[in-house]
Structure formats: C-alpha cells, structure tokens
Design an enzyme around this catalytic site. Structure first.
Site, PDB file in Angstrom:
ATOM      1  N   SER A   1       0.855  -1.167   0.000  1.00 28.66           N
ATOM      2  CA  SER A   1       0.000   0.000   0.000  1.00 28.66           C
ATOM      3  C   SER A   1       0.889   1.213   0.000  1.00 28.66           C
ATOM      4  O   SER A   1       1.934   1.194  -0.637  1.00 28.66           O
ATOM      5  CB  SER A   1      -0.975  -0.037   1.170  1.00 28.66           C
ATOM      6  OG  SER A   1      -2.053   0.830   0.931  1.00 28.66           O
ATOM      7  N   CYS A   2       0.542   2.254   0.733  1.00 32.33           N
ATOM      8  CA  CYS A   2       1.160   3.550   0.484  1.00 32.33           C
ATOM      9  C   CYS A   2       2.222   3.915   1.509  1.00 32.33           C
ATOM     10  O   CYS A   2       2.314   3.318   2.562  1.00 32.33           O
ATOM     11  CB  CYS A   2       0.080   4.622   0.474  1.00 32.33           C
ATOM     12  SG  CYS A   2      -1.341   4.181  -0.530  1.00 32.33           S
ATOM     13  N   ASP A   3       2.982   4.943   1.173  1.00 33.37           N
ATOM     14  CA  ASP A   3       3.926   5.558   2.101  1.00 33.37           C
ATOM     15  C   ASP A   3       3.729   7.058   2.045  1.00 33.37           C
ATOM     16  O   ASP A   3       3.600   7.641   0.958  1.00 33.37           O
ATOM     17  CB  ASP A   3       5.366   5.206   1.724  1.00 33.37           C
ATOM     18  CG  ASP A   3       5.676   3.745   2.010  1.00 33.37           C
ATOM     19  OD1 ASP A   3       5.983   3.426   3.161  1.00 33.37           O
ATOM     20  OD2 ASP A   3       5.590   2.928   1.071  1.00 33.37           O
TER      21      ASP A   3
END
Length: 423
Positions: free
Chosen positions: A10-12
């Site tokens: 997923s995201c950072d």
C-alpha cells in the site's frame, strides 16, 4: 519490469518540518500504491457555496453538505469520489494509508478513507481543522466498503497524514475509534500500520473504555494506541510494510536538516526500500510532493505525476491561482452506466485511461523494450522536471513574482510539454 511479489503493498506518506527542512517550509509527500492497472487522475475542484439541506454523494454514501467547500486539487483513483492525496487552497495536504487492526473491517458501504481525505480538504482550513472534520464524520458515518474496483471486496481502515504551513498531524483509526498526534518539528512517516504510541494529542472520547471492555487493555499504566489496537498476528501486507516504514524513517533521518522537494521525490522513487512499488499486483499509481512555506505571502507548490511509477514519471507543479486553466489530459473519461455506480458493483470493466496515462504507458513500454532510447527519453523527462523545479524555487524563494495568468496555466503547460515529448 514488474516484480514477482504477490503481497499487495500500500502507500507511504512523509512530512518534514523545520529544522529538518532546508528551507522554512513544511514538505509533504506521498506514493499512492494501488492495483496495477488502476488509473489515477488529477482533478481540480473549485471552491463552492452550497444551499441549506444540500447533500454530497461520496463513493458509496450520501451525506450532508456544508455551507462552503474549499478549492482542492486531488490525485485519485478514477472510479471513486474521494482521493488518495491532495491539497486545498489554504495549504492543507492530506494522504491516507490502509491499515488492519483489532477492530473488524466491515464490507458494509460507508465512507472510504479516500472520501475522508477529500472531505477533510474541502472542509478544513488547517491541518488541525481537517483532523476535526475527518474524526467527526468517522464517528457519525463509520468507514467501510470495498477499496478496489473489483468484484472481490478489499476492505481496510485508515491512517492519515495531514500537514499545513505550520504543523502536521498523524491520525490513526480503528473502526470509528481514533487517536491523533500533533507534529510540530522534525519529520515523520506512516506506512500501513499503527504508529501512535503514548504520544497522543487527541482521541475518541470512548477510546480507552472501549479497549478495556474488549479486554485489550487493563487500564493500568500508560496507554499506547499502537500496542492496544494492533493485531497480534498481522497480515503479510502489514508485515511487509514494517520494512518500508523503517526504510522511510531512515531516509528522512539521513537527510535531516537538508530536506527539500527533491529529497522527497528521491525517497518516493526509491525501489530498493519498496517505497516505489512495481509488483505484479500493485504499483505506485500516482505520487505527490508539496512545499508549504511558513511565509503566508509565498504560495504553496504541489507537484503531481498523474502517472504510475515516479521513478519513470515527471513531477509537475500546480499552484492555486484565480482562473485556473482546466487540464483535460489528466482527467479520465466518464461513463453513463459506470460499473462502480451500478449495484451490484464492478460487474464489468471500463477503460478509464486519460490521455497522459496512455502516452506515458507507451513510453514505459519503450523504456523496457529499447534500453538506450528509453534512457534518452527518461533523461529528457528529468530535464523537463528540473526546469519546473528551478522555476518553482525562484517562486518559493520570493525572487520572482509571476503573473497570475502564468500560475493559472502552469500545470496545464507542464502536462502539455510532457505529452509532446511522448509523441
């Protein structure tokens, strides 16, 4: 080339504040990691005044509208209403991350974390106010519903990073419960896990009582949100995120005192750490870096890619200005019978690719097919990005005052220049 990692990433999300920044500004950045073939568009929505009783249709849920909404620029998956990340005219930036906690996720349709990102931006004139907007809506409506444009549901809860010209906030949720941490200096990142321990600035009124009633906390000693609400056995995607979180924190530490927009762009492009994702199932679908000067007389500058894989994309500057020129090249087509809006949902597939996405994908194929020509193209794109960065440095440094018309056309002109390089 796409890797073989089957674990969905997923995201950072990152933020740096003085004294970690090289200039007196807050710098925000995010990679939005999404299903590999999902298209992310960049949308500008002007400020608006609404009538009493008006409603707003979010991805799944219709809720009450407010009297006035702020102008926003959003980087969002083209099939939904909300956004992975964005900014508003007051210099507020928000990004979200998926997270799994002891609170069960529900497939019942409610507000997506991405809806909450947009609602926080449209209704919050500061990072603190956006936190208050998101938490009030979360407590009232809850969060839930599939976060992927596919028949098999993919559901998660959310953490958020919010920033403005003076401070940042980390907001982490578990169902309708939440905890928030104020960040006044230094740097911080989030990555698909709970990270707020005992340093809680604000919280859901019933948070600790709920934890006690579930047997997750005895009530003795200091309360740590991450310790109490994290799963004992975390899913593979969260285990994988731990390494990204540590790598991101270390990259911020290495550059402390010298962090610029270029620093965050380099971090978002870092493939060795896994922060820049290019796997069979997921990849970085869009990226954003924002510079929010402490001096309110200097405009904020937001750099957006509108294309996947920041290591092979161009960060293009956007500045809020009167009479903004529309940029249809980064807007996906709309469909009368959109499968994301039909019930049952996602029973068919439509082509959401916008013009820039199509040309960029052709360029990526060239880079992979012909290494020499691909490298030349990449060098040209980097030079284009460098020109934009240098122009924005002069603006942020206060050494030039461009005409409002130039700022209004800025993002459009940069997208057009990139399109020409692909033809």
């Amino acid at each position: 080339m796409a890797g073989q990692d089957p674990v969905p990433s997923s995201c950072d999300c990152f933020v740096a504040l003085p004294p970690h920044t090289a200039v007196p500004a807050v710098i925000f950045g995010k990679n939005a990691d999404r299903p590999r073939h999902e298209v992310q568009e960049v949308v500008y929505v002007p400020a608006a005044t609404h009538r009493p009783g008006d409603k707003v249709q979010c991805t799944y849920l219709e809720i009450e509208q407010v009297e006035r909404t702020h102008a926003v620029v959003l980087s969002r998956p083209a099939w939904l209403w909300g956004a992975e990340m964005g900014a508003n005219e007051h210099g507020v930036c928000v990004g979200n991350e998926g997270v799994w906690t002891r609170e069960p996720v529900g497939e019942d349709e409610a507000l997506l974390g991405m809806d909450l990102v947009r609602l926080g931006l449209e209704r919050g004139s500061s990072a603190r106010e956006a936190v208050e907007v998101i938490t009030a809506l979360l407590e009232r409506y809850g969060q839930g519903g599939s976060c992927k444009e596919e028949p098999v549901p993919f559901v998660y809860h959310n953490t958020f990073l919010l920033a403005d010209r003076t401070e940042a906030w980390v907001l982490e949720t578990a169902g309708r419960y939440w905890a928030a941490q104020q960040i006044r200096e230094g740097s911080r990142n989030i990555s698909n896990q709970l990270s707020i321990g005992r340093e809680i600035t604000a919280e859901h009124a019933g948070l600790r009582q709920h934890a006690r009633s579930q047997g997750w906390w005895s009530g003795d000693g200091e309360f740590s949100f991450a310790e109490v609400f994290s799963l004992t056995d975390q899913p593979p995607r969260m285990e994988a995120a731990k390494a990204r979180y540590r790598a991101g924190r270390e990259l911020l530490r290495q550059h402390a005192g010298h962090i610029t927009a270029e620093t965050l762009m380099a971090i978002l492009r870092d493939k060795a750490s896994g922060i820049c994702v290019d796997s069979e199932g997921f990849r970085t679908a869009g990226s954003m870096v924002s510079v929010l000067p402490r001096d309110p007389a200097i405009p904020c500058v937001h750099f957006l890619t509108a294309t996947p894989d920041p290591s092979r994309s161009v960060f293009k500057p956007f500045v809020f200005a009167p009479g903004l020129k529309p940029t249809p090249q980064v807007i996906s087509p709309t469909f009368r019978d959109d499968p994301a809006k039909q019930i049952p949902r996602f029973r068919s597939v439509v082509d959401r690719r916008h013009q820039l996405y199509r040309r960029h994908q052709a360029a990526l194929e060239l880079m992979e097919r012909d290494e020499e020509r691909g490298q030349k193209l990449l060098d040209t794109l980097r030079e284009l990005e460098k020109q934009g960065l240098e122009g924005m440095k002069a603006l942020l440094g206060g050494t030039v005052t461009p005409h409002p018309e130039e700022l209004a056309d800025l993002f459009f002109d940069c997208v057009e220049a990139e399109m020409k390089f692909y033809t």
